[in-house]
Motif scaffolding. Structure first.
Motif, PDB file in Angstrom:
ATOM      1  N   TRP A 183      -5.110   1.572  -1.150  1.00  0.00           N
ATOM      2  CA  TRP A 183      -4.681   2.521  -2.178  1.00  0.00           C
ATOM      3  C   TRP A 183      -5.903   3.260  -2.725  1.00  0.00           C
ATOM      4  O   TRP A 183      -6.921   2.647  -3.075  1.00  0.00           O
ATOM      5  N   GLN A 184      -5.815   4.561  -2.810  1.00  0.00           N
ATOM      6  CA  GLN A 184      -6.983   5.377  -3.139  1.00  0.00           C
ATOM      7  C   GLN A 184      -7.513   5.151  -4.551  1.00  0.00           C
ATOM      8  O   GLN A 184      -8.666   5.502  -4.847  1.00  0.00           O
ATOM      9  N   LEU A 217       2.491   1.878  -3.410  1.00  0.00           N
ATOM     10  CA  LEU A 217       1.552   2.454  -4.367  1.00  0.00           C
ATOM     11  C   LEU A 217       1.295   3.928  -4.070  1.00  0.00           C
ATOM     12  O   LEU A 217       1.231   4.753  -4.983  1.00  0.00           O
ATOM     13  N   SER A 218       1.166   4.252  -2.786  1.00  0.00           N
ATOM     14  CA  SER A 218       0.928   5.644  -2.399  1.00  0.00           C
ATOM     15  C   SER A 218       2.126   6.533  -2.720  1.00  0.00           C
ATOM     16  O   SER A 218       1.963   7.735  -2.957  1.00  0.00           O
ATOM     17  N   LEU A 272      -6.124  -3.865  -0.270  1.00  0.00           N
ATOM     18  CA  LEU A 272      -5.312  -2.655  -0.393  1.00  0.00           C
ATOM     19  C   LEU A 272      -6.157  -1.410  -0.174  1.00  0.00           C
ATOM     20  O   LEU A 272      -7.282  -1.323  -0.668  1.00  0.00           O
ATOM     21  N   ASP A 280       0.831  -1.203   0.000  1.00  0.00           N
ATOM     22  CA  ASP A 280       0.000   0.000   0.000  1.00  0.00           C
ATOM     23  C   ASP A 280       0.869   1.257   0.000  1.00  0.00           C
ATOM     24  O   ASP A 280       0.605   2.217  -0.739  1.00  0.00           O
ATOM     25  N   GLU A 281       1.902   1.245   0.816  1.00  0.00           N
ATOM     26  CA  GLU A 281       2.769   2.413   0.901  1.00  0.00           C
ATOM     27  C   GLU A 281       3.539   2.625  -0.400  1.00  0.00           C
ATOM     28  O   GLU A 281       3.752   3.768  -0.831  1.00  0.00           O
TER      29      GLU A 281
END
Length: 427
Positions: A363-364, A332-333, A361, A329-330
């Protein structure tokens, strides 16, 4: 070593990543048909295990320029990129420690060690600093690759490493172990490898693993994971965890292993026998400890390829069942390119389990990714056979590789090469 065909330029060496911890790397410069190696990307390959050798297995069994018979591999990734194999964690392959306390015990230490190696590599080989650099991985190597990628990104942003980081690819990766274990029963049942009774037993064991993970009892979860595999073997007539259509069972290695095991017949011994010992088969071991070490010339006399694999595996045992979804997740962010790829016939990290952790995830842009329809891939414009499916949204991609097990480059070499080209060219 009687090599056939075009011999690529190579280099190798050791980096002392910590006191008493020595990590081995092996670089093949690209042999692209029309481009110089400075005009194509650099790919680092990380093997799983933990304790399986990228310089051995990944090199000679999967993507290196030669196979274990030292014949040219026509699907080598060296045709498209320079390839850096690293034996990690320390103690893997030709890497070694001179103190029992120097073995890594978690992915945090593994990633810190790799940052030391990469800093040394890019400082000494400055021509690679501006070349796109990708980390490709397999199995437990994916868990390590995620942590390493995040640490590398921080080093680049701080200016401590000069590197053009292109992204990370997680192949059949142990990102969320419990999601894999929970999906084994339904997957095997759908493939007619479990009956109702077997499905019930496997699901019951998997639930115990899930409860242990929820309670942060990770050592207990590892023991229950091994128990679940025992039940899977019992009810499937010893299915191969790495390709459900291949009958060769990891049980075949058990008798030989138990004769020389440091574990005995406990759950760690069974896990090592199933998941790491086959990556160190007799022929590969003879190759690495015979002609290869003679060519390399820098391997210490008291270091045997794979000789500390059991120690690596045992020291990392407390880390086995810990998920790293938050790290993905981090990544991707941070707008780092992340690719997940998985083999249709893999069991240990089956595709259903991979899809389940991907759905978690935060992720937005995950909704946009999930709403996209996957595209079929064919080997050529005129080809009609579907070899894979692919879906991508911005910096996240997923490849579903058909007719492949856990070791995708071994099972579907041409498809793996096609995937590599797509990732490094972003097409």
């Amino acid at each position: 070593m009687a090599l056939k065909g075009r011999v690529p330029q190579q280099d190798w060496g050791y980096v002392n990543v910590r006191s008493d911890a020595h990590m081995f790397w092996w670089l093949y410069y690209a042999t692209h048909a029309t481009k110089n190696y400075t005009d194509v990307p650099l790919v680092m390959w990380l093997q799983g295990g933990p304790g399986a050798s990228g310089c051995g297995y990944g090199n000679f069994e999967e993507i290196g320029p030669y196979d274990t018979y030292l014949h040219e591999r026509n699907t080598t990734w060296v045709k498209e990129a320079s390839v850096l194999f690293v034996d990690n964690p320390v103690g893997t392959g030709f890497s070694y420690t001179t103190n029992d306390d120097a073995f890594a015990k978690d992915v945090s230490t593994v990633s810190a060690d790799m940052i030391v190696l990469l800093k040394d590599f890019f400082n000494s080989k400055t021509e690679f600093q501006k070349i796109p650099f990708y980390i490709f991985s397999e199995s437990y190597g994916g868990k390590m690759a995620a942590a390493i990628s995040l640490a590398l990104n921080k080093e680049i942003k701080s200016g401590r490493i000069k590197c053009n980081f292109g992204g990370v690819a997680l192949g059949d990766s142990w990102i969320s172990p419990v999601d894999s274990v929970l999906s084994w029963g339904p997957y095997l049942y759908s493939a007619s490898l479990l009956d109702d009774q077997g499905l019930s037993k496997v699901k019951e064991c998997a639930k115990e693993v899930q409860n242990a993970v929820k309670n942060n009892q990770f050592d207990r979860a590892t023991e229950l994971w091994s128990k679940t595999e025992d039940v899977v073997e019992q009810y499937t007539d010893n299915v191969n965890f790495y390709n459900i259509l291949t009958k060769e069972s990891t049980m075949d290695y058990r008798n030989k292993f138990m004769e020389n095991s440091k574990f005995g017949n406990n759950f760690l011994g069974k896990l090592f026998q199933r998941h790491l010992l086959p990556r160190q088969n007799d022929y590969l071991s003879e190759l690495m400890n015979g002609p290869i070490r003679k060519v390399l010339k820098i391997i210490p006399d008291d270091v045997m390829w794979g000789g500390q694999a059991q120690d690596v595996f045992a020291k990392m045992a407390g880390d086995f069942m810990k998920p790293v979804i938050d790290i993905v997740d981090e990544l991707l962010s941070e707008n780092i390119n992340v690719t997940v790829y998985n083999g249709q016939l893999d069991l240990i990290v089956d595709t259903v389990g991979q899809e389940n952790w991907v759905k978690q995830l935060k992720w937005q842009k995950m909704v946009e990714f999930r709403n996209r329809v996957w595209s079929p891939l064919h080997m050529c414009p005129q080809c009609t056979e579907t070899v894979a499916f692919h879906k991508s949204y911005e910096n996240f991609s997923f490849f579903w590789i058909l007719k492949a097990g856990h070791m995708i480059p071994s099972d579907q070499g041409q498809v793996a090469l096609k995937m590599l080209r797509m990732i490094i060219s972003k097409k």
